[in-house]
Design an enzyme around this catalytic site. Structure first.
Site: not given
Ligand code: ADP
Length: 408
Positions: A7, A94, A183, A214, A218, A247, A337, A393
């Site tokens: 990726n 990707r 996504h 998602h 993003g 964003r 996340g 993914e």
């Molecule tokens: P990406 O889009 O870069 O792949 P992720 O899917 O890893 O991102 O998501 C990142 C987001 O998830 C960040 O805003 C992070 O704060 C949030 N996040 C991760 N763990 C937690 C948690 N325990 N509680 C709330 N938000 C979280």
């Protein structure tokens, strides 16, 4: 079969090596600060399963050098998992923008490369590094088949009434201006899992109405009917739709020239303002990271609370819109996340949506943080399910790659 998933972002390369016979990850990692001018701090974090992880600091002036370093790490005597890179039987990439030509993943040949090149204008930040990664892998392993898995592919089933913008029609013909959605690999994966769970409960696949959220850095949502995406919140670019880390998501387009005029900024600056300085970061003034914003709100910070209220309200609004698009709702799916890790945000996203059949089980919701398996957090007698599904993914890319290489 050993298979590498790549990726390539504008300044990073993520990778995962799979043993596809068991779908086990053998090693994964991240090359960071790739192609960054004066990139002395470039590092490769390599994590082999069952062996010690390493971090290598070495300038990576381009994606070719990053791919070279990844191949070195994979075959390193102390930290590698391969004797030779020739053990890699296929590579899955990707690719962010596939335009309208690619509604599914494709074996990479000259035509596919040309199609990715043709979409550079639509994905200027993503398609060039994706192409660089494909070319770098081809230079190291010229005989190894490569597959492109497009972020936009899942959105290609969205019907014209949902992908057209109400602007002069010749612009669509001239520039292919329409909704594409991103996504897609994640929405496809999690809606597929939710579809399986609904089928087990007796909801026939063909009629399943699923809304997927998602929520990562993003954020995007999709409406999925009978397994096909019928609407999705990101548009021509990933800027449209939900509030994200940096964003804005949906705005009145008139804001663009209003801000340009009143702040005296040009198109690049307004682009940066909406893509990099808005969202959670812009409203809260604190951070783009959900954890920071939640922590600030818990300490009484009003702007953090406002940012989260705007974020969750936008999601609720889209759930309502997509329930209308689908003619009802069988399941809401939360992933990435925030979706996988934040019971508080999940609760706020379904607040007031009982009328749609979304009856959250608070105890079940609170118990789900970073699940390894899909979890149902709706009350047992809830008319619709609420699932938390960990997205994957990379595995989806690996499965598509294996399937396409096998077929060819
Ligand atoms: P990406 O889009 O870069 O792949 P992720 O899917 O890893 O991102 O998501 C990142 C987001 O998830 C960040 O805003 C992070 O704060 C949030 N996040 C991760 N763990 C937690 C948690 N325990 N509680 C709330 N938000 C979280």
């Amino acid at each position: 079969m050993k298979l590498l998933v790549i990726n390539c972002g504008s300044s990073s390369v993520k990778y995962a090596l799979y043993e596809m016979d068991t779908e086990a990850v053998l090693a994964s990692g991240l090359a960071d600060r790739v192609s960054v001018r004066g990139g002395d701090e470039a590092t490769l974090k390599h994590e082999p399963v069952g062996r010690d992880a390493i971090t290598v600091s070495r300038p990576m002036p381009n994606h070719t050098s990053a791919i070279g370093l990844i191949m070195e790490a994979l075959t390193d005597p102390a930290h590698g998992v391969l004797d030779s890179v020739r053990e890699i039987e296929a590579i899955g990439h990707r690719v962010v923008h596939g335009g309208t030509k690619h509604a599914s993943s494709a074996l990479i040949d000259a035509d596919v490369i040309a199609a990715i090149e043709a979409c550079v204008e639509l994905g200027p930040l993503h398609n060039p590094p994706n192409l660089a990664g494909i070319r770098a892998c081809a230079s190291v392993l010229p005989d190894t088949p490569q597959v492109a898995v497009f972020d936009t592919a899942f959105g290609q089933t969205v019907p014209p009434h949902a992908y057209h913008y109400a602007i002069p029609h010749d612009l669509y013909g001239k520039y292919a201006i329409r909704r594409y959605g991103f996504h897609g690999t994640s929405h496809r994966y999690v809606s597929g899992i939710a579809g399986g769970l609904l089928a087990e409960r007796g909801v026939p696949r063909e009629t399943q109405r699923i809304v997927t959220c998602h929520l990562g850095n993003g954020c995007s949502m999709s409406a999925v009917l009978g397994g096909e995406c019928v609407d999705t919140s990101m548009g021509l670019t990933p800027l449209e739709g939900l509030v994200m880390g940096t964003r804005s998501g949906d705005i009145d387009p008139a804001l663009v020239w209003f801000i340009m005029e009143h702040e005296g900024i040009d198109t690049d600056q307004v682009d940066a303002l909406l893509n990099k300085q808005s969202g959670l970061l812009g409203v809260s003034g604190i951070s783009s990271d959900m954890r920071d914003v939640l922590a600030a709100e818990a300490q009484g910070n009003e702007r953090a609370k406002l940012a989260l209220d705007v974020y969750c309200y936008r999601i609720r609004k889209y759930v309502g819109a997509y329930a209308a698009a689908l003619g009802g709702l069988d399941a809401l799916v939360m992933t990435a996340g925030v979706g996988e890790n934040s019971p508080i945000i999940r609760r706020r996203c379904v607040e007031g949506l009982r009328f749609l059949g979304l009856w959250l089980d608070d105890a079940a919701n609170d118990a789900v943080v970073g699940p390894k398996q899909p979890q149902d957090i709706a009350q047992p007698d809830s008319p619709a399910r609420i699932y938390v599904v960990p997205t994957d993914e990379e595995l989806t890319i690996a499965r598509d790659t294996k399937e396409i290489v096998g077929r060819n």
